[in-house]
Design an enzyme around this catalytic site. Sequence first.
Site, PDB file in Angstrom:
ATOM      1  N   ARG A   1       0.817  -1.228   0.000  1.00  0.00           N
ATOM      2  CA  ARG A   1       0.000   0.000   0.000  1.00  0.00           C
ATOM      3  C   ARG A   1       0.850   1.277   0.000  1.00  0.00           C
ATOM      4  O   ARG A   1       0.333   2.363  -0.221  1.00  0.00           O
ATOM      5  CB  ARG A   1      -0.962  -0.007   1.202  1.00  0.00           C
ATOM      6  CG  ARG A   1      -2.231  -0.794   0.918  1.00  0.00           C
ATOM      7  CD  ARG A   1      -3.149  -0.808   2.117  1.00  0.00           C
ATOM      8  NE  ARG A   1      -2.661  -1.695   3.166  1.00  0.00           N
ATOM      9  CZ  ARG A   1      -3.133  -1.724   4.408  1.00  0.00           C
ATOM     10  NH1 ARG A   1      -4.094  -0.883   4.758  1.00  0.00           N
ATOM     11  NH2 ARG A   1      -2.644  -2.563   5.291  1.00  0.00           N
TER      12      ARG A   1
ATOM     13  N   THR B   1       2.679 -14.357  10.525  1.00  0.00           N
ATOM     14  CA  THR B   1       3.537 -13.926  11.639  1.00  0.00           C
ATOM     15  C   THR B   1       4.088 -15.122  12.427  1.00  0.00           C
ATOM     16  O   THR B   1       5.213 -15.059  12.935  1.00  0.00           O
ATOM     17  CB  THR B   1       2.769 -12.978  12.572  1.00  0.00           C
ATOM     18  OG1 THR B   1       1.498 -13.560  12.901  1.00  0.00           O
ATOM     19  CG2 THR B   1       2.522 -11.632  11.907  1.00  0.00           C
TER      20      THR B   1
ATOM     21  N   TYR C   1      37.814  25.982  -9.859  1.00  0.00           N
ATOM     22  CA  TYR C   1      37.638  24.933 -10.863  1.00  0.00           C
ATOM     23  C   TYR C   1      38.162  25.415 -12.203  1.00  0.00           C
ATOM     24  O   TYR C   1      37.703  26.429 -12.735  1.00  0.00           O
ATOM     25  CB  TYR C   1      36.139  24.627 -10.957  1.00  0.00           C
ATOM     26  CG  TYR C   1      35.766  23.463 -11.832  1.00  0.00           C
ATOM     27  CD1 TYR C   1      36.463  22.259 -11.772  1.00  0.00           C
ATOM     28  CD2 TYR C   1      34.685  23.553 -12.704  1.00  0.00           C
ATOM     29  CE1 TYR C   1      36.105  21.194 -12.569  1.00  0.00           C
ATOM     30  CE2 TYR C   1      34.310  22.483 -13.503  1.00  0.00           C
ATOM     31  CZ  TYR C   1      35.027  21.306 -13.436  1.00  0.00           C
ATOM     32  OH  TYR C   1      34.658  20.246 -14.216  1.00  0.00           O
TER      33      TYR C   1
HETATM   34  C1  UD1 Z   1      -1.195  -8.520  12.787  1.00  0.00           C
HETATM   35  C2  UD1 Z   1      -1.756  -9.392  13.891  1.00  0.00           C
HETATM   36  C3  UD1 Z   1      -2.985  -8.720  14.490  1.00  0.00           C
HETATM   37  C4  UD1 Z   1      -2.621  -7.354  14.997  1.00  0.00           C
HETATM   38  C5  UD1 Z   1      -1.982  -6.529  13.898  1.00  0.00           C
HETATM   39  C6  UD1 Z   1      -1.431  -5.250  14.462  1.00  0.00           C
HETATM   40  C7  UD1 Z   1      -1.309 -11.737  13.371  1.00  0.00           C
HETATM   41  C8  UD1 Z   1      -1.835 -12.968  12.750  1.00  0.00           C
HETATM   42  N1  UD1 Z   1      -2.098 -10.679  13.322  1.00  0.00           N
HETATM   43  O1  UD1 Z   1      -2.168  -8.462  11.770  1.00  0.00           O
HETATM   44  O2  UD1 Z   1      -3.501  -9.507  15.549  1.00  0.00           O
HETATM   45  O3  UD1 Z   1      -3.779  -6.693  15.477  1.00  0.00           O
HETATM   46  O4  UD1 Z   1      -0.874  -7.234  13.298  1.00  0.00           O
HETATM   47  O5  UD1 Z   1      -0.956  -4.433  13.437  1.00  0.00           O
HETATM   48  O6  UD1 Z   1      -0.194 -11.729  13.877  1.00  0.00           O
HETATM   49  N2  UD1 Z   1       5.145 -10.194   8.633  1.00  0.00           N
HETATM   50  C9  UD1 Z   1       6.255 -10.924   8.285  1.00  0.00           C
HETATM   51  N3  UD1 Z   1       6.086 -12.136   7.698  1.00  0.00           N
HETATM   52  C10 UD1 Z   1       4.857 -12.643   7.446  1.00  0.00           C
HETATM   53  C11 UD1 Z   1       3.729 -11.891   7.805  1.00  0.00           C
HETATM   54  C12 UD1 Z   1       3.903 -10.673   8.407  1.00  0.00           C
HETATM   55  O7  UD1 Z   1       7.396 -10.491   8.493  1.00  0.00           O
HETATM   56  O8  UD1 Z   1       4.798 -13.751   6.917  1.00  0.00           O
HETATM   57  C13 UD1 Z   1       5.325  -8.879   9.244  1.00  0.00           C
HETATM   58  C14 UD1 Z   1       4.801  -7.782   8.358  1.00  0.00           C
HETATM   59  O9  UD1 Z   1       5.859  -7.263   7.548  1.00  0.00           O
HETATM   60  C15 UD1 Z   1       4.309  -6.764   9.354  1.00  0.00           C
HETATM   61  C16 UD1 Z   1       3.901  -7.592  10.551  1.00  0.00           C
HETATM   62  O10 UD1 Z   1       4.556  -8.816  10.419  1.00  0.00           O
HETATM   63  O11 UD1 Z   1       5.329  -5.879   9.770  1.00  0.00           O
HETATM   64  C17 UD1 Z   1       2.409  -7.778  10.651  1.00  0.00           C
HETATM   65  O12 UD1 Z   1       1.953  -8.434   9.525  1.00  0.00           O
HETATM   66  P1  UD1 Z   1       0.575  -8.076   8.842  1.00  0.00           P
HETATM   67  O13 UD1 Z   1       0.358  -8.985   7.724  1.00  0.00           O
HETATM   68  O14 UD1 Z   1       0.504  -6.623   8.610  1.00  0.00           O
HETATM   69  O15 UD1 Z   1      -0.430  -8.492  10.016  1.00  0.00           O
HETATM   70  P2  UD1 Z   1      -1.880  -7.929  10.265  1.00  0.00           P
HETATM   71  O16 UD1 Z   1      -2.816  -8.613   9.394  1.00  0.00           O
HETATM   72  O17 UD1 Z   1      -1.859  -6.465  10.281  1.00  0.00           O
END
Ligand code: UD1
Length: 488
Positions: free
Chosen positions: A17, A83, A395
């Site tokens: 985004r 995550t 220069y």
């Molecule tokens: C996540 C949480 C949610 C929380 C929210 C807060 C989980 C499943 N959900 O959701 O409960 O309220 O953050 O913002 O944990 N990332 C990785 N590898 C991955 C997936 C994510 O490094 O495979 C990193 C992303 O770059 C990001 C962070 O983890 O910085 C969160 O990932 P994102 O996919 O944004 O999670 P949300 O759906 O926002």
Amino acid sequence: MSNGLTVIVLAAGGGTRMKSKTMKVLHPIAGRTMIGHVLTAAYAVEPARVVVVVGHQREEVTAHVREGFPDVVLAVQEEQHGTGHAVRMAVDAAADGGQGIGGTVLVAYGDTPLLQGDTLRDFAAEHEAAQRAVSILSGIVPNPFGYGRVLRNDEGDVEAIVEEKDATPAQREVREINSGILAFDAEFLLSALPRIGNDNAKGEFYLTDAIAIAREDGLTVGAHPVADVDQTEGVNDRVQLARMGAELNRRIVERWMREGVTVMDPATTWIDADVVIGNDATILPGVQLLGATVVGEDAVVGPDSTLKDCEIGTGARVVRTHGELAVIGAAATVGPFSYLRPGTTLGTGGKIGGFVETKNAVIGDGAKVPHLSYVGDAEIGEGTNIGAGTIFANYDGVNKHRTKVGKHARTSSNNTFVAPIEIGDGAATGAGTVVRRDVPPGALAVSSGPQRNIEGWALAKRPGTAQAQAAEQALGSGETTPGDVAES
Ligand code: UD1
Ligand code: CA
């Protein structure tokens, strides 16, 4: 802090985004990248190790992290399966490094630029005091859309986190959200990770499933609502980037005011996170203090100045100036409309005046370049005054050369110093001099020829013009003959 604390920072996600060529966590806010802010907070807790999980654009993120935080353990997550999967990669990387993990593990995200070390430290301390398997840093927010919701039972005990896409309409009403920052007992985390599945709306391994797993194991879990929700807010697009940038700036400016700095207009003052400002300094409207800039005590900066990586001495005055990698001495004055390029050093009580550009220029104590000049690749001794409109011609079209002007020299207006050249101590120059040869100490260099006046020129060559009429009036009866030449 407790022995063996590990902080895991997740930064593998792409941040689509942002619609940017630059990876999300590498976007700057207040002079640091987003992940730079998070890692600064992480290291403030004095952990045993910090693991950063990288995936998207991992070459760039890795290079950046290595440069600023060489102790970080890097974990690669080739594909982003959630995550829970990311934390598994972090745990594996720590084990590969021969370190393994124990004690407490904090998980945070790389895109929360307002996060502070104190918040992580207090959260870890509470988690440890309560001897929990997992603690959630939660937040109570007016609009919980998109967040995981913290589910509590009738007794108020935390039971689980349910993600937005998996939540029932009733669960979506819950306004207590998972900020994303979690604290784990390492032993529990290691046992829970293999048990997290991906049977959910996104088909991802949710780290947040560990809460329900802990409950099934009969272990304690809990949630602490964070007082300052902004600290855990992630940036997803450039609208949020600007909002968080403004909020972080507001906090930084406020901190300096509380430290004894006068800021006339906080709304138009931008101060990067690593800037240092002395007591009783005054910052006037429209000022940006960037990078590693240091402003000394009692200095006055502004209005309308941008200083990046500059050092401004005690009691110095800098007005409407653009400066980068410049060092301004105590009680020196700069501006208005000065352009200080890298390598500019101005001594105590010195002056760089209006419409003056400087580069690689060491200007001594009390030395002055007051008006309309370019000073490049130069050294100017103490107490020397450079005349208005002087160009240091550094220069030759191929190479750059240096000019050295000694101390207490007095050079006149509209000079050109053709480098390489040396003008001695106490030397002088005449107006309009083009200095091509060294000037010995105490000598006067004059290069412009004797002046010739061609009498009656205007009447002869510009008859009928306003110029000719004015000349005629001034001359009265017109006694001079056109073409007379007088030398002086
Ligand atoms: C996540 C949480 C949610 C929380 C929210 C807060 C989980 C499943 N959900 O959701 O409960 O309220 O953050 O913002 O944990 N990332 C990785 N590898 C991955 C997936 C994510 O490094 O495979 C990193 C992303 O770059 C990001 C962070 O983890 O910085 C969160 O990932 P994102 O996919 O944004 O999670 P949300 O759906 O926002
Ligand atoms: Ca997110």
